[in-house]
Design a protein around this motif. Sequence first.
Motif, PDB file in Angstrom:
ATOM      1  N   ALA A 238      45.397  30.269  38.924  1.00  0.00           N
ATOM      2  CA  ALA A 238      46.081  30.071  37.639  1.00  0.00           C
ATOM      3  C   ALA A 238      46.156  32.022  37.098  1.00  0.00           C
ATOM      4  O   ALA A 238      47.646  32.757  36.855  1.00  0.00           O
ATOM      5  CB  ALA A 238      45.965  29.373  37.256  1.00  0.00           C
ATOM      6  N   GLU A 239      45.229  32.419  37.364  1.00  0.00           N
ATOM      7  CA  GLU A 239      45.248  34.020  37.019  1.00  0.00           C
ATOM      8  C   GLU A 239      45.483  35.491  38.255  1.00  0.00           C
ATOM      9  O   GLU A 239      45.220  36.142  37.608  1.00  0.00           O
ATOM     10  CB  GLU A 239      43.342  34.529  36.831  1.00  0.00           C
ATOM     11  CG  GLU A 239      42.868  33.588  35.490  1.00  0.00           C
ATOM     12  CD  GLU A 239      41.539  33.620  34.708  1.00  0.00           C
ATOM     13  OE1 GLU A 239      40.715  34.075  35.518  1.00  0.00           O
ATOM     14  OE2 GLU A 239      41.706  32.907  34.118  1.00  0.00           O
ATOM     15  N   ASP A 240      45.715  34.999  39.253  1.00  0.00           N
ATOM     16  CA  ASP A 240      46.842  35.921  40.094  1.00  0.00           C
ATOM     17  C   ASP A 240      45.500  37.377  40.501  1.00  0.00           C
ATOM     18  O   ASP A 240      45.688  37.466  40.757  1.00  0.00           O
ATOM     19  CB  ASP A 240      47.735  36.726  39.050  1.00  0.00           C
ATOM     20  CG  ASP A 240      48.682  35.958  38.756  1.00  0.00           C
ATOM     21  OD1 ASP A 240      49.019  35.413  39.635  1.00  0.00           O
ATOM     22  OD2 ASP A 240      49.232  35.885  37.659  1.00  0.00           O
ATOM     23  N   VAL A 241      44.197  35.756  41.401  1.00  0.00           N
ATOM     24  CA  VAL A 241      43.088  37.098  42.245  1.00  0.00           C
ATOM     25  C   VAL A 241      44.092  37.164  42.651  1.00  0.00           C
ATOM     26  O   VAL A 241      44.308  36.006  43.592  1.00  0.00           O
ATOM     27  CB  VAL A 241      42.015  35.932  41.534  1.00  0.00           C
ATOM     28  CG1 VAL A 241      41.660  36.554  43.422  1.00  0.00           C
ATOM     29  CG2 VAL A 241      41.476  35.919  40.681  1.00  0.00           C
ATOM     30  N   GLN A 242      43.450  37.941  43.920  1.00  0.00           N
ATOM     31  CA  GLN A 242      44.728  38.547  45.375  1.00  0.00           C
ATOM     32  C   GLN A 242      43.962  37.541  45.976  1.00  0.00           C
ATOM     33  O   GLN A 242      44.057  37.101  47.359  1.00  0.00           O
ATOM     34  CB  GLN A 242      44.821  39.620  45.172  1.00  0.00           C
ATOM     35  CG  GLN A 242      45.317  40.072  44.415  1.00  0.00           C
ATOM     36  CD  GLN A 242      46.137  41.671  44.617  1.00  0.00           C
ATOM     37  OE1 GLN A 242      46.470  42.062  45.572  1.00  0.00           O
ATOM     38  NE2 GLN A 242      46.538  42.441  43.686  1.00  0.00           N
ATOM     39  N   GLY A 243      42.235  37.455  45.710  1.00  0.00           N
ATOM     40  CA  GLY A 243      41.539  36.637  46.606  1.00  0.00           C
ATOM     41  C   GLY A 243      40.034  35.691  46.411  1.00  0.00           C
ATOM     42  O   GLY A 243      39.532  36.532  45.440  1.00  0.00           O
ATOM     43  N   VAL A 244      39.449  35.083  47.216  1.00  0.00           N
ATOM     44  CA  VAL A 244      38.138  34.634  46.561  1.00  0.00           C
ATOM     45  C   VAL A 244      37.039  34.480  48.012  1.00  0.00           C
ATOM     46  O   VAL A 244      37.569  34.269  48.727  1.00  0.00           O
ATOM     47  CB  VAL A 244      38.693  33.583  46.560  1.00  0.00           C
ATOM     48  CG1 VAL A 244      37.204  32.950  45.894  1.00  0.00           C
ATOM     49  CG2 VAL A 244      39.424  33.774  45.202  1.00  0.00           C
ATOM     50  N   VAL A 245      35.990  35.471  47.820  1.00  0.00           N
ATOM     51  CA  VAL A 245      34.520  35.003  48.545  1.00  0.00           C
ATOM     52  C   VAL A 245      34.226  34.106  47.658  1.00  0.00           C
ATOM     53  O   VAL A 245      33.280  33.968  46.945  1.00  0.00           O
ATOM     54  CB  VAL A 245      34.202  36.689  48.636  1.00  0.00           C
ATOM     55  CG1 VAL A 245      33.097  36.164  48.764  1.00  0.00           C
ATOM     56  CG2 VAL A 245      34.941  37.609  49.479  1.00  0.00           C
ATOM     57  N   LEU A 246      33.623  33.248  48.981  1.00  0.00           N
ATOM     58  CA  LEU A 246      33.198  32.112  48.072  1.00  0.00           C
ATOM     59  C   LEU A 246      31.731  31.749  48.848  1.00  0.00           C
ATOM     60  O   LEU A 246      31.318  32.505  50.071  1.00  0.00           O
ATOM     61  CB  LEU A 246      33.768  30.217  49.106  1.00  0.00           C
ATOM     62  CG  LEU A 246      33.169  29.269  48.366  1.00  0.00           C
ATOM     63  CD1 LEU A 246      32.315  28.844  46.735  1.00  0.00           C
ATOM     64  CD2 LEU A 246      33.033  28.349  48.956  1.00  0.00           C
ATOM     65  N   SER A 247      30.069  32.760  47.695  1.00  0.00           N
ATOM     66  CA  SER A 247      29.364  32.721  48.420  1.00  0.00           C
ATOM     67  C   SER A 247      28.398  31.767  47.884  1.00  0.00           C
ATOM     68  O   SER A 247      28.716  30.840  46.949  1.00  0.00           O
ATOM     69  CB  SER A 247      28.993  34.209  48.024  1.00  0.00           C
ATOM     70  OG  SER A 247      28.325  34.086  46.335  1.00  0.00           O
ATOM     71  N   GLY A 248      27.001  31.929  48.244  1.00  0.00           N
ATOM     72  CA  GLY A 248      25.569  31.371  48.001  1.00  0.00           C
ATOM     73  C   GLY A 248      24.392  32.191  47.306  1.00  0.00           C
ATOM     74  O   GLY A 248      24.952  32.894  46.866  1.00  0.00           O
ATOM     75  N   SER A 249      23.099  31.801  48.158  1.00  0.00           N
ATOM     76  CA  SER A 249      22.333  32.197  46.960  1.00  0.00           C
ATOM     77  C   SER A 249      21.339  32.554  48.440  1.00  0.00           C
ATOM     78  O   SER A 249      21.701  32.104  49.371  1.00  0.00           O
ATOM     79  CB  SER A 249      20.990  30.783  46.885  1.00  0.00           C
ATOM     80  OG  SER A 249      20.984  29.484  47.345  1.00  0.00           O
TER      81      SER A 249
END
Length: 260
Positions: free
Chosen positions: A43-54
């Motif tokens: 919705a905020e027009d982010v162009q890409g996402v990185v999904l990370s953990g600990s």
Amino acid sequence: MTTLIDTINHGPVRELRLARPPVNALDTELCRALIAAMNQAMAEDVQGVVLSGSERVFTGGMDVPYLLRHGEDRQRLLDSWQAFFGAARTLAESRIPVVAALTGHSPAGGCVLALCCDYRVMARSTDPARPIVIGLNEVQVGLVAPEGIQRLMRRVVGTHRAGVLLAGGQLVSAERALEIGLVDELADGAAGVTAQAIAWLQAQLRLPRQPMLQTRAIARADLHEAMQPQHIQLERFVEAWYSADAQAALQALAAKLGKA
């Protein structure tokens, strides 16, 4: 209010870091938080996402002791699994590229989430005697991986190898995962994994945007299909949860975790 997902912006890339100690176990609330965070990013027009953990753990998978506490409340159990498969489907159907930064162990549900992403960067094992692992080990805890989840594995490692891994409930080391195509790159430590994931995504974003996104959508059509309800058959999955075999294995796992 406890934050279950930390949000860190890296220019046009947003990192969503799972933050439910000690092992980012996936309960209903965390799964729904991931859905909301992904929807907000788009919705905020982010162009890409990185999904990370600990460090050392991306996610330990579904929170089995939590699910067992649902007891005979099948509607509540169904709701929890709907949240998980909803999170996986949100990643699979994302309009923007998503990279899994596998900062550590990624069994079961963690592997499913990773398989729904565009690309997977995993932490290199530092101790050969205790390797960092990934895989779909549902059989080991008395569960059957639905057809849709099996399709996710097949599309990255091939039909025969997927069948062997799935039927054996096998977890493989990060190094073996790279060899068979289950992950795409290895990096050193959580920070290195995240940095490499961001770098890959930034390279994608330098390409002509619409051709990249449209080509990506075509390439991922089979992934979208895999996550459709008819290939998950969630009610059948929940019914099988209560079978004697499944309950014995799940209770044993919970006892091992010391949370039963």
